[in-house]
Write an enzyme that holds these catalytic residues in place. Structure first.
Site, PDB file in Angstrom:
ATOM      1  N   ASP A  56       1.091  -1.506  -0.171  1.00  0.00           N
ATOM      2  CA  ASP A  56      -0.135  -0.211  -0.196  1.00  0.00           C
ATOM      3  C   ASP A  56       0.730   1.242  -0.228  1.00  0.00           C
ATOM      4  OD1 ASP A  56      -1.781   1.909   0.499  1.00  0.00           O
ATOM      5  OD2 ASP A  56      -2.147   1.317   2.217  1.00  0.00           O
ATOM      6  N   ALA A  57       1.559   1.822  -1.116  1.00  0.00           N
ATOM      7  CA  ALA A  57       2.318   2.313  -1.551  1.00  0.00           C
ATOM      8  C   ALA A  57       2.574   3.618  -3.166  1.00  0.00           C
ATOM      9  CB  ALA A  57       3.891   2.309  -0.837  1.00  0.00           C
TER      10      ALA A  57
END
Ligand code: SPV
Ligand code: MG
Length: 562
Positions: A56-57
């Protein structure tokens, strides 16, 4: 129209707090809705993991996140709030985000004060740089200005606690974002207890609602958060983690046991999946809007086993169905007509001079007892391909393609093509008194007077009440069965059931008009079906077909066919 944006606003106005749950795909969103939660959170953590198996980046693009949110939105009817990370850039990006997510029907979005690219708030590691307050306030102002639906909801999320910046900074940021027009402020925290988020509420003096995500401090209840003053509570990722665990356990069992049923008590039934994805609704749509939906894989069984001595010497060297009319046999003409009408598979039941019927791309069945049996027995020689939808066609008739099209489009599980012009044919136009051929199958229908005048609307399917010859008074007959019948899937089931019962019940003695079940015609089984209370519809035609029973018929066929 009840917009999801308005729905969310109403919900917030009607409840002290709402609890929404993270979904990672459309089906998890559906489960959130069915579980009775107020809304769905499109978690960037969840969609990154489930859709792409990525961290999640900001690895997923805005378009991919939008697609995930849109799929989720379409699977549910409760409001959806999409986690739009940092807005995928600066205020320019946020403007596009708002336009796109609003267009997709999403109720609201969340924008956080992380720089681009972001790093998930829960990943290990202390401290992080946030964008300046001005930069983030600019994103919010831009977003609020870009929305066209006044109810579109923008949450400004501060990572001040995540970054270790303390409560003063959190408050400063929250106030600035509220000033910028945020509809709610998300105070994110990864502390192990709810103390941090609780403390914040004691210092929050504005009426802009607060949002909490109790993942790391997960022992606090929604009610407790509500009483602290939180208005939106997000359970962000539990369905994702539940599904990973369930899949791991199931896979371990499958690996060890090596047969699928071993995992049955860990998995839902197929029917549960059918239900969730709306298979029933799809079937209803097909029924309502796709009149030919059921007919797509129609099988036609052509009955061509019989031997008729009246046609000698024409049929001395071939079965009747192979009689040629202008270079093409009856059977070839039938098959090309059926294929033109979209019939998928053709089967022929052969008997007399069986080896003479060898047209390619046709499935053959043999009625070896063709001399002692009749049409019904022949038909059931092809029982293997009788699953429905099914057309049954006598092998000695010529017909216009339009008759098949009309039959396939008509209503009812069992339909017979009925010639309404039969009276003219046998008695009219100077033919007066001509005998009705012995194999003719006359019908009486419920809505026709014998003078062929309907007293029901022509749209209503007309039901056959009687079929045969002996039992029918010619004065009462309203049409002639031409030897083309249709059975839907359900119709085939009825046909098979009635036939197999009749085989048992009428093992000896007559069956309907026939001397025995083996000598029964299609009309006999149809009458039995009617007598048992099933509906059989008439599909009306006015001529357009020819039966080859005599040399005269054959000659007429030469005149009429080209
Ligand atoms: C998400 O669910 O993607 C969130 C919450 O943003 S968190 O993962 O805690 O950052
Ligand atoms: Mg996120």
């Amino acid at each position: 129209m009840n917009r999801r944006t308005t729905q969310l606003r109403k919900l917030l106005n009607s409840k002290k707090s709402i609890t929404i749950v993270g979904a990672h795909d459309a089906i998890s969103a559906k489960l959130v809705e069915e579980a009775g939660f107020d809304g769905v959170w499109v978690s960037s953590f969840g969609t990154s993991a489930a859709q792409k198996c990525m961290p999640d980046a900001n690895v997923l693009t805005m378009t991919e996140s939008l697609q995930a949110a849109s799929d989720i939105n379409q699977a549910v009817s409760i409001p959806v709030i999409a986690d739009c990370d940092n807005g995928y850039g600066n205020a320019v990006n946020v403007i596009r985000v708002v336009k796109e997510f609003e267009k997709a029907g999403i109720a609201g979005i969340s924008i956080e004060d992380n720089p681009f690219p972001k790093r998930c708030s829960l990943y290990p590691g202390d401290g992080r740089d946030l964008v300046s307050i001005e930069e983030m306030a600019g994103r919010i102002r831009a977003g609020k200005k870009a929305q066209t639906d006044p109810d579109f909801f923008i949450i400004a999320r501060t990572e001040a606690f995540i970054a270790g910046l303390g409560i003063e900074e959190a408050l400063k940021r929250a106030n600035a974002y509220a000033d910028a027009g945020a509809d709610a402020i998300l105070i994110h925290s990864k502390a192990k207890s709810a103390d941090e988020v609780k403390k914040f509420t004691t210092m929050w003096k504005r009426d802009v609602p607060l949002v909490a995500v109790p993942t790391k401090y997960g022992s606090v209840t929604s009610d407790e958060l509500e009483s602290m003053g939180y208005r939106i509570i997000i359970f962000a990722n539990q369905p994702l983690r539940a599904s990973i665990k369930a899949m791991q356990e199931t896979l371990a069992i499958l690996k060890q046991k090596r047969f699928p049923d071993a995992a049955n008590d860990k998995i839902v039934t197929l029917e549960e999946v059918f239900r969730l994805v709306g298979q029933k609704q799809m079937d209803e749509i097909q029924k309502e809007f796709i009149s030919s939906a059921e007919e797509v894989p129609t099988t036609a069984v052509i009955l061509a086993a019989g031997y008729e001595k009246d046609l000698m010497p024409l049929v001395a060297d071939r079965p009747k169905t192979m009689l040629e009319i202008k270079g093409k046999s009856i059977l070839e003409r039938q098959i090309s007509g059926l294929k033109n009408s979209g019939v998928g598979r053709v089967a022929v039941v052969r008997g007399y001079q069986s080896q003479k019927i060898n047209i390619p791309n046709v499935q053959y069945f043999e009625n070896e007892r063709f001399q002692d049996t009749y049409i019904l027995h022949s038909l059931f020689c092809a029982e293997k391909v009788m699953e429905g939808p099914l057309l049954v066609i006598y092998g000695d008739i010529l017909f216009d393609d339009s008759i098949i099209t009309k039959l396939l489009k008509a209503q009812g599980d069992i339909r017979l093509v009925v010639d309404r012009a039969w009276r003219d044919h046998y008695f009219g136009n100077g033919n007066g008194g001509k005998a009705i051929p012995k194999g003719s199958e006359l019908v009486v229908t419920s809505s026709m007077h014998a003078n062929n005048q309907r007293f029901m609307s022509p749209e209503e399917p007309d039901q056959i009440t009687q079929i045969g010859l002996q039992r029918i008074d010619t004065d009462k007959a309203t049409g002639e069965f031409v030897g083309i019948a249709y059975f839907s899937k359900k119709g085939v089931q009825i046909l098979k059931e009635v036939y197999h019962q009749a085989l048992k019940r009428h093992a000896s003695g007559p069956f309907q008009e026939a001397g025995s079940i083996e000598k029964a015609s299609l009309a006999d089984i149809i009458q039995e079906i009617i007598d048992l209370g099933h509906k059989v519809n008439s599909v009306d035609i006015y001529k357009g077909w020819l039966e080859i029973d005599t040399f005269e018929d054959y000659k007429r066929a030469w005149e009429k066919v080209h």
